[in-house]
Scaffold this active site. Sequence first.
Site, PDB file in Angstrom:
ATOM      1  N   HIS A  45       0.901  -1.319  -0.100  1.00  0.00           N
ATOM      2  CA  HIS A  45       0.426   0.235  -0.147  1.00  0.00           C
ATOM      3  C   HIS A  45       0.767   1.472   0.260  1.00  0.00           C
ATOM      4  CE1 HIS A  45      -3.322   2.336   1.342  1.00  0.00           C
ATOM      5  NE2 HIS A  45      -3.634   1.928   0.558  1.00  0.00           N
ATOM      6  N   ASP A  49      -5.042   6.480   2.041  1.00  0.00           N
ATOM      7  CA  ASP A  49      -6.634   6.468   1.416  1.00  0.00           C
ATOM      8  C   ASP A  49      -6.856   7.528   2.836  1.00  0.00           C
ATOM      9  OD1 ASP A  49      -6.229   4.790  -0.103  1.00  0.00           O
ATOM     10  OD2 ASP A  49      -7.048   2.663   1.392  1.00  0.00           O
ATOM     11  N   HIS A 125     -13.165   8.031  -1.602  1.00  0.00           N
ATOM     12  CA  HIS A 125     -11.867   8.292  -0.372  1.00  0.00           C
ATOM     13  C   HIS A 125     -10.863   8.998  -1.595  1.00  0.00           C
ATOM     14  CE1 HIS A 125     -10.741   4.533  -1.988  1.00  0.00           C
ATOM     15  NE2 HIS A 125      -9.496   4.582  -0.831  1.00  0.00           N
ATOM     16  N   HIS A 127      -7.238   8.658  -2.594  1.00  0.00           N
ATOM     17  CA  HIS A 127      -6.011   7.090  -2.376  1.00  0.00           C
ATOM     18  C   HIS A 127      -4.499   7.584  -2.729  1.00  0.00           C
ATOM     19  CE1 HIS A 127      -3.067   4.792  -2.483  1.00  0.00           C
ATOM     20  NE2 HIS A 127      -2.003   4.595  -3.638  1.00  0.00           N
TER      21      HIS A 127
END
Length: 145
Positions: A45, A49, A125, A127
Amino acid sequence: FRQEFEQTDMSLLNTSGSYRELREIFLFSPIDGYVSAPYNLKEGHYGVDVVAKKNEPVKCIADGTVVMASWTQDSGYVIAVQHRSNLVSIYKHNAELLKKVGSFVNAGEIISIIGNTGDLTDGPHLHFELWLNGNSVNPEEFVTF
């Protein structure tokens, strides 16, 4: 060799030596919200987020040139901006993109609208990723959300 590499501590990829350049640049927050999923290099990741209100405008973190404004299956509408000091900011899952490739954008300028596009999303959201000299860095070390 592959097995050995996969078991290697990913902290070896730390680019903290080059953070000095980045600390000299003031970076705007792209959006006001809260971080629902933090940066986690080991899990792949490469950004954070940030959950915010529906249809909230997303702002560019610093002056730069749009180098990508496109749709991807996984990330939906994506926009990427090249900044000075070999810094790239990436904004994913947007509902709408407001700039095109080649556009110069100023720090704080609205570049997109927060969304829920792409396969890898589970609600509205942003990212947000930062890449310095080709390596991902934790956005929370440089930007306040």
